[in-house]
Scaffold this motif. Structure first.
Motif, PDB file in Angstrom:
ATOM      1  N   VAL A   1     -33.954 -26.116  17.681  1.00  0.00           N
ATOM      2  CA  VAL A   1     -34.713 -25.146  16.820  1.00  0.00           C
ATOM      3  C   VAL A   1     -34.423 -23.749  16.843  1.00  0.00           C
ATOM      4  CG1 VAL A   1     -36.836 -24.504  15.996  1.00  0.00           C
ATOM      5  CG2 VAL A   1     -36.585 -26.982  16.638  1.00  0.00           C
ATOM      6  N   ASP A   2     -34.195 -23.161  17.763  1.00  0.00           N
ATOM      7  CA  ASP A   2     -33.895 -21.502  18.193  1.00  0.00           C
ATOM      8  C   ASP A   2     -32.657 -21.257  17.501  1.00  0.00           C
ATOM      9  OD1 ASP A   2     -36.191 -21.382  19.425  1.00  0.00           O
ATOM     10  OD2 ASP A   2     -35.536 -21.621  21.547  1.00  0.00           O
ATOM     11  N   TRP A   3     -31.669 -22.230  17.875  1.00  0.00           N
ATOM     12  CA  TRP A   3     -30.366 -21.887  17.297  1.00  0.00           C
ATOM     13  C   TRP A   3     -30.334 -21.923  15.625  1.00  0.00           C
ATOM     14  CZ3 TRP A   3     -26.650 -25.297  14.671  1.00  0.00           C
ATOM     15  CH2 TRP A   3     -25.433 -24.878  14.449  1.00  0.00           C
ATOM     16  N   VAL A   4     -31.201 -23.102  15.215  1.00  0.00           N
ATOM     17  CA  VAL A   4     -31.193 -23.098  13.469  1.00  0.00           C
ATOM     18  C   VAL A   4     -31.946 -21.945  12.973  1.00  0.00           C
ATOM     19  CG1 VAL A   4     -32.269 -24.479  11.929  1.00  0.00           C
ATOM     20  CG2 VAL A   4     -30.994 -25.339  13.790  1.00  0.00           C
ATOM     21  N   ARG A   5     -32.989 -21.224  13.765  1.00  0.00           N
ATOM     22  CA  ARG A   5     -33.591 -20.363  13.218  1.00  0.00           C
ATOM     23  C   ARG A   5     -32.878 -19.021  13.411  1.00  0.00           C
ATOM     24  NH1 ARG A   5     -39.504 -21.399  16.514  1.00  0.00           N
ATOM     25  NH2 ARG A   5     -40.400 -22.530  14.803  1.00  0.00           N
ATOM     26  N   ASN A   6     -32.189 -18.726  14.320  1.00  0.00           N
ATOM     27  CA  ASN A   6     -31.318 -17.529  14.579  1.00  0.00           C
ATOM     28  C   ASN A   6     -29.863 -17.562  14.017  1.00  0.00           C
ATOM     29  OD1 ASN A   6     -33.526 -16.208  16.125  1.00  0.00           O
ATOM     30  ND2 ASN A   6     -32.836 -17.683  17.762  1.00  0.00           N
ATOM     31  N   GLU A   7     -29.294 -18.654  13.691  1.00  0.00           N
ATOM     32  CA  GLU A   7     -28.195 -18.715  12.914  1.00  0.00           C
ATOM     33  C   GLU A   7     -28.314 -17.881  11.719  1.00  0.00           C
ATOM     34  OE1 GLU A   7     -23.955 -19.586  13.080  1.00  0.00           O
ATOM     35  OE2 GLU A   7     -25.532 -19.349  14.358  1.00  0.00           O
ATOM     36  N   PRO A   8     -27.388 -17.054  11.134  1.00  0.00           N
ATOM     37  CA  PRO A   8     -27.289 -16.475   9.855  1.00  0.00           C
ATOM     38  C   PRO A   8     -27.403 -17.354   8.770  1.00  0.00           C
ATOM     39  CG  PRO A   8     -25.658 -15.328  11.339  1.00  0.00           C
ATOM     40  CD  PRO A   8     -26.002 -16.635  12.108  1.00  0.00           C
ATOM     41  N   ILE A   9     -28.236 -17.054   7.797  1.00  0.00           N
ATOM     42  CA  ILE A   9     -28.497 -17.778   6.556  1.00  0.00           C
ATOM     43  C   ILE A   9     -27.129 -18.030   5.787  1.00  0.00           C
ATOM     44  CG2 ILE A   9     -29.723 -18.034   4.471  1.00  0.00           C
ATOM     45  CD1 ILE A   9     -31.891 -16.923   5.825  1.00  0.00           C
ATOM     46  N   ALA A  10     -26.297 -16.848   5.756  1.00  0.00           N
ATOM     47  CA  ALA A  10     -25.233 -17.078   4.655  1.00  0.00           C
ATOM     48  C   ALA A  10     -24.172 -16.117   5.565  1.00  0.00           C
ATOM     49  CB  ALA A  10     -25.499 -16.211   3.303  1.00  0.00           C
ATOM     50  N   ARG A  11     -22.838 -16.614   5.223  1.00  0.00           N
ATOM     51  CA  ARG A  11     -21.655 -15.982   5.427  1.00  0.00           C
ATOM     52  C   ARG A  11     -20.711 -15.708   4.316  1.00  0.00           C
ATOM     53  NH1 ARG A  11     -23.007 -20.209   8.125  1.00  0.00           N
ATOM     54  NH2 ARG A  11     -23.560 -20.001  10.323  1.00  0.00           N
ATOM     55  N   SER A  12     -19.994 -14.582   4.462  1.00  0.00           N
ATOM     56  CA  SER A  12     -19.281 -14.103   3.455  1.00  0.00           C
ATOM     57  C   SER A  12     -17.971 -14.878   3.393  1.00  0.00           C
ATOM     58  CB  SER A  12     -18.764 -12.610   4.011  1.00  0.00           C
ATOM     59  OG  SER A  12     -17.915 -12.675   5.037  1.00  0.00           O
ATOM     60  N   ARG A  13     -17.917 -14.947   1.786  1.00  0.00           N
ATOM     61  CA  ARG A  13     -16.535 -15.697   1.117  1.00  0.00           C
ATOM     62  C   ARG A  13     -15.684 -14.970   0.409  1.00  0.00           C
ATOM     63  NH1 ARG A  13     -19.328 -20.538  -2.021  1.00  0.00           N
ATOM     64  NH2 ARG A  13     -17.511 -20.216  -3.062  1.00  0.00           N
ATOM     65  N   ARG A  14     -14.494 -15.152   0.582  1.00  0.00           N
ATOM     66  CA  ARG A  14     -13.593 -14.202   0.098  1.00  0.00           C
ATOM     67  C   ARG A  14     -13.279 -14.864  -1.264  1.00  0.00           C
ATOM     68  NH1 ARG A  14      -7.913 -13.722   0.080  1.00  0.00           N
ATOM     69  NH2 ARG A  14      -7.088 -11.584  -0.337  1.00  0.00           N
ATOM     70  N   TYR A  15     -13.540 -14.071  -2.262  1.00  0.00           N
ATOM     71  CA  TYR A  15     -13.124 -14.903  -3.798  1.00  0.00           C
ATOM     72  C   TYR A  15     -11.845 -14.050  -4.493  1.00  0.00           C
ATOM     73  CZ  TYR A  15     -17.744 -17.259  -3.390  1.00  0.00           C
ATOM     74  OH  TYR A  15     -18.568 -18.355  -2.894  1.00  0.00           O
TER      75      TYR A  15
END
Length: 544
Positions: A530-544
């Motif tokens: 649960v700690d990893w899920v909570r602290n992992e960034p919500i979004a990552r940059s994508r290159r378009y």
């Protein structure tokens, strides 16, 4: 003992309901002894409740409205349908309290933790036929209709013309009703009604064949859960000892403030303490990455294809021109199941392709091709089987489709291997597409995933020619291989009448996840951390 408003309200309702039930029992006892019946049980319940209601109204008790509704239900409901009121269920309490069953159970559990109430969970399992099961209940199981369609024997070719042959032949063999030899199907005797047929007529838990119906997805299990709630002596004492049961006021009117009436009201208490850190709900980081991949492919104009995790060896191996003695088909590499699936119409073209190359320029693998081995079911080892079935159903261009699904292989669990993982599969079929188009699709996909530098090197895969392996540059690691790709060989496409090139590629989604998230252990993706899920960034940059 400090209770919440809703906990007090539930206690205040449970007490008069129990008192009314006890009064009813005392009132009907003489009748039970003399007449052996309960003639005025309803009024015996209603009268003490009405007396209680007067007191509740005078004291502006929070139980007034629920008890009033309980009286209305008793007056309009057949005696006995509400059950004993000293142990009402959550559904009944929710109805008279204008609440939800889930909320009532929550309040009752809180009271149970304090020893003021008892919550008893009761579950009843029943069975219901599915839509397919209902159809078979009326018309009979496929194997029953097949066995009744001929006298003693019939050529397999004739039997396969029956509309239910695809499902029924396998069950005829499994139930031992027929022998099949040299293309002739012969009855083995009287086919007595099976336990599954009995259960189909009356799907109740006592039927021994109900599990067979569940396995065939002809019936479904329905569990009905109810919660019985009763007040404890400790809870009764608390109510009788002067528990403040006045309604709480959450907002004040200008009139109450002006006249000073607010001084006599019971105001709701609010805490001004700093709350604990609140974590927002979000998708699992791995699921989020998979959704990101899916969205990219949608944006690139692809259609998603889906299918089951159980495939016959025919679709998992044979249609991909993988020889039947290939090491990947051994028990130590594949999860084989104790199931068989009938071969589809036209399977002979695949057989001929393996033996001699069929009508193509290929010479095939030679040797023997066994139908029995092709019928053996497995947990799919890749999603390419879906690509072939999709092409079979869509033989005309243009085709752009993908699948992200779980696959299974018998591998030891360690930091870089698990026996189940997600694979991304993609195909493009059109006139004049070639290897340069394939590299263009892959380069665009990987760059949208955030890998700016992409290169390709020659590779080998048994069902594509030519074949290439894409690599991406990862800081700190260098060039990393990410999947395989190529153009389907003619041995794969020709049996299905596909006349145009088919570009195909696949990659392990978990491998991409490890690179994107900087993980050292693949198992992290599947742990309940649960700690990893909570602290992992919500979004990552994508290159378009």
């Amino acid at each position: 003992m400090e209770l919440t408003y809703n906990e007090k309200r539930l206690l205040a309702v449970l007490k008069p309901l129990k008192d009314a039930e006890e009064a009813r029992s005392k009132a009907v006892e003489p009748i039970r002894e003399t007449l052996k019946g309960i003639g005025d049980g309803r009024s015996a319940r209603i009268n003490p409740l009405k007396d209680t209601l007067k007191v509740l109204e005078e004291t502006r008790n929070i139980a007034f409205l629920p008890i009033k509704k309980a009286i209305e239900l008793l007056e309009n409901t057949t005696e006995g349908t509400l059950g004993p009121m000293h142990t009402p269920d959550a559904a009944y309490l929710a109805r008279i309290m204008d609440s939800t069953e889930e909320a009532v159970v929550q309040y009752a559990n809180l009271l149970q933790d304090r020893g003021l109430a008892i919550v008893e969970k009761k579950s009843v399992v029943t069975y219901r036929l599915t839509e397919e099961g209902e159809e078979y209940r009326k018309s009979g199981l496929p194997e029953r209709n097949l066995i009744d369609s001929f006298d003693t024997e019939i050529p397999m070719g004739e039997l396969q013309k029956h509309p239910q042959s695809r499902l029924g032949i396998g069950w005829l063999r499994k139930k031992g009703w027929v022998d099949i030899k040299d293309g002739i199907v012969t009855k083995k005797g009287e086919a007595a009604e099976g336990v599954d047929e009995s259960a189909l007529k009356n799907p109740v838990p006592s039927q021994p064949g109900i599990q067979d119906l569940l396995k065939r997805k002809l019936a479904e299990e329905i569990e009905s859960v109810s919660y019985i709630i009763s007040i404890t002596p400790k809870g009764e004492n608390l109510v009788e000892s002067g528990l403040d049961l006045r309604q709480e006021v959450m907002t004040l009117t200008s009139e109450q403030i002006r006249t000073g009436e607010w001084k006599n009201l019971r105001l709701r208490k609010y805490s001004t303490k700093t709350p604990k850190r609140v974590y927002a709900g979000k998708n699992h980081p791995y699921q989020q990455l998979i959704d990101d991949m899916r969205q990219i492919l949608f944006e690139m104009g692809f259609t998603e294809m889906n299918g089951g995790i159980v495939e016959s060896s025919f679709w998992n191996f044979d249609v991909l021109f993988q020889p039947q003695d290939h090491p990947a088909r051994e028990m130590q590499d594949t999860f084989f199941l104790d199931l068989e699936e009938e071969l589809p119409a036209g399977y002979e073209k695949i057989r001929d392709m393996h033996i001699s190359g069929g009508d193509t320029t290929s010479t095939g693998w030679g040797g023997e091709w066994k139908e029995k081995k092709a019928m053996q079911c497995v947990l799919r080892t890749h999603t390419t089987s879906l690509s072939i079935q999709y092409l079979k159903d869509h033989p005309e261009p243009p085709v752009k489709a993908f699948c992200i699904g779980r696959v299974y292989r018998r591998e030891a669990i360690d930091a870089t291997h698990t026996p189940e993982f997600e694979q991304l599969e993609g195909i493009v079929m059109d006139k004049d597409v070639n290897l340069r188009h394939l590299m263009g699709f892959l380069k665009e996909f990987y760059q949208k995933m955030g890998f700016e530098n992409v290169r390709f090197r020659p590779g080998y895969f048994p069902y594509t020619e030519p074949s290439i392996e894409p690599e991406v540059w990862v800081d700190g690691l260098g060039w990393v291989e990410l999947g395989g790709s190529g153009i389907f060989r003619e041995e794969v496409t020709a049996p299905w009448g596909i006349k145009y090139p088919v570009l195909a590629w696949g990659l392990g989604a978990s491998r991409v996840a490890m690179l994107k998230m900087g993980l050292k252990d693949l198992r992290q993706l599947y742990r309940s951390d649960v700690d990893w899920v909570r602290n992992e960034p919500i979004a990552r940059s994508r290159r378009y």
